[in-house]
Design a protein around this motif. Structure first.
Motif, PDB file in Angstrom:
ATOM      1  N   ARG A  60       0.269  -1.332  -0.425  1.00 47.06           N
ATOM      2  CA  ARG A  60       0.423   0.274   0.135  1.00 47.06           C
ATOM      3  C   ARG A  60       0.754   1.491   0.033  1.00 47.06           C
ATOM      4  O   ARG A  60       2.119   1.275   0.434  1.00 47.06           O
ATOM      5  CB  ARG A  60      -0.815  -0.364   1.057  1.00 47.06           C
ATOM      6  CG  ARG A  60      -2.323   1.368   1.386  1.00 47.06           C
ATOM      7  CD  ARG A  60      -2.416   1.878   2.815  1.00 47.06           C
ATOM      8  NE  ARG A  60      -2.593  -0.068   3.681  1.00 47.06           N
ATOM      9  CZ  ARG A  60      -4.041  -0.363   3.594  1.00 47.06           C
ATOM     10  NH1 ARG A  60      -5.628   0.852   3.098  1.00 47.06           N
ATOM     11  NH2 ARG A  60      -4.471  -1.527   3.617  1.00 47.06           N
ATOM     12  N   VAL A 111       0.644   7.472   2.454  1.00 43.16           N
ATOM     13  CA  VAL A 111       1.201   9.051   2.391  1.00 43.16           C
ATOM     14  C   VAL A 111       1.149   9.792   2.887  1.00 43.16           C
ATOM     15  O   VAL A 111      -0.359   9.980   4.122  1.00 43.16           O
ATOM     16  CB  VAL A 111       0.791   9.773   0.913  1.00 43.16           C
ATOM     17  CG1 VAL A 111       1.244  10.637   0.597  1.00 43.16           C
ATOM     18  CG2 VAL A 111       1.378   8.988   0.087  1.00 43.16           C
ATOM     19  N   GLU A 151       5.781  14.387  13.073  1.00 43.64           N
ATOM     20  CA  GLU A 151       3.911  14.066  12.683  1.00 43.64           C
ATOM     21  C   GLU A 151       4.253  13.653  11.594  1.00 43.64           C
ATOM     22  O   GLU A 151       3.459  12.047  11.231  1.00 43.64           O
ATOM     23  CB  GLU A 151       3.914  15.147  12.513  1.00 43.64           C
ATOM     24  CG  GLU A 151       2.336  14.958  12.739  1.00 43.64           C
ATOM     25  CD  GLU A 151       1.086  16.036  12.810  1.00 43.64           C
ATOM     26  OE1 GLU A 151       1.345  17.181  14.050  1.00 43.64           O
ATOM     27  OE2 GLU A 151       0.433  16.358  12.199  1.00 43.64           O
ATOM     28  N   GLU A 153       3.676   9.248  11.648  1.00 39.26           N
ATOM     29  CA  GLU A 153       2.128   8.799  10.908  1.00 39.26           C
ATOM     30  C   GLU A 153       2.193   7.511   9.753  1.00 39.26           C
ATOM     31  O   GLU A 153       1.760   6.423   9.989  1.00 39.26           O
ATOM     32  CB  GLU A 153       1.451   9.860   9.851  1.00 39.26           C
ATOM     33  CG  GLU A 153       0.319   8.918   9.195  1.00 39.26           C
ATOM     34  CD  GLU A 153      -0.490  11.049   8.807  1.00 39.26           C
ATOM     35  OE1 GLU A 153       0.113  11.933   8.514  1.00 39.26           O
ATOM     36  OE2 GLU A 153      -1.718  10.534   8.515  1.00 39.26           O
ATOM     37  N   LEU A 209       1.262   4.295   9.848  1.00 41.80           N
ATOM     38  CA  LEU A 209       0.276   2.991   8.709  1.00 41.80           C
ATOM     39  C   LEU A 209       1.127   1.889   8.343  1.00 41.80           C
ATOM     40  O   LEU A 209      -0.110   1.001   8.368  1.00 41.80           O
ATOM     41  CB  LEU A 209       0.377   3.855   7.668  1.00 41.80           C
ATOM     42  CG  LEU A 209      -0.840   5.162   8.898  1.00 41.80           C
ATOM     43  CD1 LEU A 209      -1.160   6.486   7.210  1.00 41.80           C
ATOM     44  CD2 LEU A 209      -2.443   4.644   8.734  1.00 41.80           C
ATOM     45  N   ARG A 215      -6.968  -3.998   7.862  1.00 39.37           N
ATOM     46  CA  ARG A 215      -6.192  -2.756   9.583  1.00 39.37           C
ATOM     47  C   ARG A 215      -7.117  -2.626  10.316  1.00 39.37           C
ATOM     48  O   ARG A 215      -6.885  -1.524  11.249  1.00 39.37           O
ATOM     49  CB  ARG A 215      -5.428  -2.232   8.565  1.00 39.37           C
ATOM     50  CG  ARG A 215      -5.802  -1.286   7.688  1.00 39.37           C
ATOM     51  CD  ARG A 215      -4.862  -0.082   7.327  1.00 39.37           C
ATOM     52  NE  ARG A 215      -5.884   0.391   6.312  1.00 39.37           N
ATOM     53  CZ  ARG A 215      -5.477   1.824   5.539  1.00 39.37           C
ATOM     54  NH1 ARG A 215      -4.387   2.486   5.711  1.00 39.37           N
ATOM     55  NH2 ARG A 215      -6.395   2.880   5.138  1.00 39.37           N
ATOM     56  N   GLU A 216      -8.495  -1.887   9.291  1.00 38.95           N
ATOM     57  CA  GLU A 216      -9.256  -1.421  10.433  1.00 38.95           C
ATOM     58  C   GLU A 216     -10.224  -2.420  11.147  1.00 38.95           C
ATOM     59  O   GLU A 216     -10.140  -2.075  12.722  1.00 38.95           O
ATOM     60  CB  GLU A 216     -10.364  -1.421   8.802  1.00 38.95           C
ATOM     61  CG  GLU A 216     -10.684  -0.346   7.658  1.00 38.95           C
ATOM     62  CD  GLU A 216      -8.937  -0.854   7.096  1.00 38.95           C
ATOM     63  OE1 GLU A 216      -9.139  -1.993   6.826  1.00 38.95           O
ATOM     64  OE2 GLU A 216      -8.937   0.421   5.561  1.00 38.95           O
ATOM     65  N   LEU A 260      -7.573  -1.700  14.465  1.00 39.29           N
ATOM     66  CA  LEU A 260      -7.854  -0.649  14.901  1.00 39.29           C
ATOM     67  C   LEU A 260      -9.008  -0.452  15.405  1.00 39.29           C
ATOM     68  O   LEU A 260      -9.182   0.110  16.665  1.00 39.29           O
ATOM     69  CB  LEU A 260      -7.351   0.296  13.656  1.00 39.29           C
ATOM     70  CG  LEU A 260      -5.783   0.912  13.573  1.00 39.29           C
ATOM     71  CD1 LEU A 260      -6.231   2.060  12.364  1.00 39.29           C
ATOM     72  CD2 LEU A 260      -5.141   1.065  14.640  1.00 39.29           C
ATOM     73  N   GLN A 301      -8.388   5.816  17.289  1.00 42.30           N
ATOM     74  CA  GLN A 301      -7.808   4.349  16.842  1.00 42.30           C
ATOM     75  C   GLN A 301      -6.410   5.639  16.162  1.00 42.30           C
ATOM     76  O   GLN A 301      -5.431   4.768  16.219  1.00 42.30           O
ATOM     77  CB  GLN A 301      -8.089   3.950  15.385  1.00 42.30           C
ATOM     78  CG  GLN A 301      -8.888   4.889  15.011  1.00 42.30           C
ATOM     79  CD  GLN A 301     -10.242   5.118  14.734  1.00 42.30           C
ATOM     80  OE1 GLN A 301     -10.767   4.344  15.713  1.00 42.30           O
ATOM     81  NE2 GLN A 301     -10.914   4.843  13.678  1.00 42.30           N
ATOM     82  N   ALA A 302      -6.672   7.112  16.060  1.00 42.01           N
ATOM     83  CA  ALA A 302      -5.688   7.721  15.915  1.00 42.01           C
ATOM     84  C   ALA A 302      -4.943   8.380  16.549  1.00 42.01           C
ATOM     85  O   ALA A 302      -4.089   8.849  16.348  1.00 42.01           O
ATOM     86  CB  ALA A 302      -6.455   8.640  14.838  1.00 42.01           C
ATOM     87  N   GLU A 360      -1.360   7.363  16.347  1.00 44.36           N
ATOM     88  CA  GLU A 360      -0.130   8.005  16.069  1.00 44.36           C
ATOM     89  C   GLU A 360       0.514   8.859  17.006  1.00 44.36           C
ATOM     90  O   GLU A 360       1.756   9.013  17.158  1.00 44.36           O
ATOM     91  CB  GLU A 360      -0.854   8.300  14.372  1.00 44.36           C
ATOM     92  CG  GLU A 360      -0.818   7.406  13.854  1.00 44.36           C
ATOM     93  CD  GLU A 360      -1.736   8.170  12.602  1.00 44.36           C
ATOM     94  OE1 GLU A 360      -2.930   7.695  11.606  1.00 44.36           O
ATOM     95  OE2 GLU A 360      -1.940   9.163  12.808  1.00 44.36           O
TER      96      GLU A 360
END
Lengths: 201, 450
Positions: A43, A46, A53, A57, A61, A75-76, A79, A174-175, A178
């Protein structure tokens, strides 16, 4: 007779067939939620952030994909499960740690790992250091910093030192992962630099 | 006054049968106003159909032993009183009780109006007027209810019924009745069975479509009401189509069932959440409704005595069919809606992770979206609040707006997918009605051959 028997059925068949054909032709039947991608497939990751940061990230990811691939989930799903709280299994912790190390290796291989000097200013901005020590570090040329510190080494150490079980047990979303890893990376950069400078002194 | 009697009675028939689904679009407002639960508010719809379905035949027996005009006037008065009671109900329990009383009065009014219309117009025209009024009421109920709810309030649905019903009471008493013949015939099994199966299928079309439009696609009650008006409009076109092609009665009902099945399959597979994609499938359902319900009702009653008893069987069959439809479809779509949460959450997670936004903005949005999803578990969430509340950099707003549109699309997709099996099940019920209708076509030939 034929019109009485067949006329209406023929019109009805044409109407039903026509309506369903048009709907299927325009994507009827496939109007469904996005299916999560295979985490084991490559995948392109970006980041629209900058500095530590952005680095974090991309690391997270890639790591989450690798961890999900190891655990044979998307992955979803991984998370969402992590964000739901609760106790994490050893397999999940190990998968995520290995995923983070994989991410470092991948970024080093594809040349997207920034030199340590790119991260120094930001790490020092958020650090509570002795003023003199901070001034010494800021005065070092980039080449000296890059020669003294390999970004992948710093990151691998930070990942090894991360208490992933505590971190995953205390996520709001979930975020958040990071954000927590970003803090740890910043700390690792700062600690490594301080250790080197103190060693020199 | 004399000339207004029959129209008033026909309007009463339409009112009672419209009540079967008139509250469908008002349920969200009732839920909020009476501070109740989703499962309780569903009983506002269920109770009326259940009582009407159960008491229709016993009520018809009462008519064979009593003066129809007295019982009819009493039924209409009870219906009017119960409608007023519904409008002022202070709690969900009282509203459900009032709806049960409304259905009791409605059953008396419905069957009594048949006898009175026949007394006014004669057998053929009276039955035709009664059947047509019932079809119009059934088809237009959700539309009228939705528009009244949006324009005024859910109570208005019940308030507007009161004066019409009050006027119909003296109209019922004014009808002169001849003594009814005493012959008895057995109920027409296959037309009633077809009617029940078709009513179950039509429940999917009207009830589920309204839910999909309002709860799944987030449209207003007025928009949903205008959208589902395609069904009654298309039902009006069924008559001219049948007159043009002059099919036999059996062919007409079989084709009607097929059209309803086709329409339901169409509703199951819209290519997007644009309202336009529901129009053609609804038109198929409406055409099917127009070709079947009045024909089947007339066939179930044709030359059978006592007329009112056979009318009772048709009412019972239709409302038991509605109940069967609700009983089969509700658990299926509720479970599917529950199951849709996981793919919807995964799709949302995927889009947020890959959004062209700075990581910090993603964290902010993920937290707000998580809160919104948690607060609205069991219902389709409104994500706009999360985006409106999120403190994002101005430069991130365009990307956030695009993300919001994408996430809304995912929710629409998940909701549409969740309704698919229920619509297909409705289509299967319509196909069963088609089989029953074809069996009805074959039966007379078998008897003739024997």
């Amino acid at each position: 007779m034929n019109v009485r028997v067949l006329g209406l059925p023929a019109v009805a068949t044409a109407l039903v067939g026509g309506v369903l054909a048009v709907q299927v032709a325009y994507g009827g039947g496939s109007f469904e939620p996005l299916r999560p991608a295979d985490p084991c497939a490559a995948r392109t990751v970006v980041s629209h952030s900058e500095g530590i940061e952005a680095l974090t990230e991309r690391l997270v990811l890639i790591a989450v994909d690798r961890a999900a691939c190891r655990l044979d989930v998307t992955r979803e799903a991984f998370l969402l499960d992590v964000a739901d709280g609760g106790t994490r299994t050893d397999a999940e912790i190990d998968a995520l740690r290995e995923g983070l190390h994989d991410a470092v290796r991948q970024m080093k291989t594809d040349g997207s790992l920034p030199p340590a000097s790119d991260l120094v200013d930001e790490a020092l901005d958020s650090a509570d250091l002795n003023g003199f020590l901070e001034a010494v570090i800021r005065a070092l040329p980039d080449s000296a910093i890059d020669a003294a510190l390999e970004t992948d080494d710093v990151l691998d150490r930070a990942i090894d030192d991360l208490d992933l079980r505590a971190l995953l047990g205390d996520l709001d979303a979930q975020a958040d992962l990071e954000a927590r890893v970003e803090v740890a990376v910043g700390e690792a950069v700062k600690d490594s630099l301080v250790a080197r400078v103190q060693g020199l002194v | 006054m004399r000339r207004a009697v029959a129209p008033l009675l026909a309007v009463t028939v339409a009112l009672v049968l419209a009540d079967s689904a008139v509250v469908t679009l008002a349920l969200p407002d009732i839920l909020l106003h009476l501070d109740t639960t989703v499962s309780q508010v569903a009983w506002v719809l269920i109770s009326f159909n259940l009582v009407l379905g159960l008491v229709a035949v016993p009520t018809a027996w009462a008519f064979t032993r009593t003066q129809p005009r007295i019982l009819s006037a009493l039924g209409i008065a009870v219906f009017a009183g119960a409608s007023a009671w519904c409008a002022v109900a202070p709690s969900i329990e009282v509203l459900i009780l009032a709806r049960c009383v409304q259905a009791l009065g409605g059953a008396l009014a419905l069957l009594g109006c048949l006898e009175l219309l026949v007394a006014e117009y004669g057998e053929r025209r009276g039955v035709a007027a009664w059947v047509t009024a019932g079809v119009v009421g059934t088809a237009t109920g959700p539309v009228v209810g939705g528009l009244l709810t949006e324009a005024i309030s859910w109570q208005a649905i019940f308030v507007v019924q009161v004066p019409i019903a009050v006027l119909a009471v003296p109209a019922a008493l004014a009808v002169r009745m001849a003594p009814a013949p005493t012959d008895r015939h057995r109920p027409a099994l296959l037309p009633n069975l077809t009617l029940a199966l078709l009513s179950a299928a039509l429940t999917a079309a009207l009830f589920l479509l309204v839910l999909l439009l309002v709860d799944g696609w987030g449209r207003s009650a007025a928009t949903a009401a205008i959208t589902v008006s395609v069904v009654p409009l298309a039902a009006l076109a069924a008559g001219p189509l049948a007159r043009l092609l002059r099919p036999s009665e059996g062919v007409e009902t079989a084709v009607g069932c097929f059209l309803v099945a086709g329409g339901l399959v169409g509703l199951a597979i819209p290519p997007s959440a644009h309202l336009a994609w529901t129009i053609a499938p609804q038109a198929l359902v409406g055409l099917g409704l127009g070709l079947t319900v009045d024909r089947l009702t007339a066939r179930a009653m044709h030359l059978r005595l006592p007329r009112v008893e056979h009318a009772g069987w048709t009412i019972g069959a239709r409302h038991v069919g509605v109940m069967v439809g609700l009983a089969i479809l509700t658990p299926v779509f509720t479970a599917d809606l529950q199951d849709a949460q996981v793919p919807a959450q995964e799709a949302i997670t995927s889009l947020v992770l890959d959004a062209p936004l700075p990581a910090q903005d993603k964290v902010t949005l993920a937290r707000a979206l998580g809160d919104e999803l948690t607060d609205q578990r069991g219902q389709v969430p409104d994500l706009h609040r999360a985006f409106a509340a999120a403190d994002l950099a101005p430069s991130s707003r365009p990307a956030a707006d695009a993300l919001e549109r994408d996430l809304d699309s995912q929710l629409e997709r998940a909701a549409t997918r969740a309704f698919r099996d229920s619509f297909l099940l409705g289509g299967a019920l319509a196909l069963l009605a088609l089989v029953s209708s074809l069996a009805g076509l074959a039966a007379p030939r078998v008897r003739r051959a024997a």
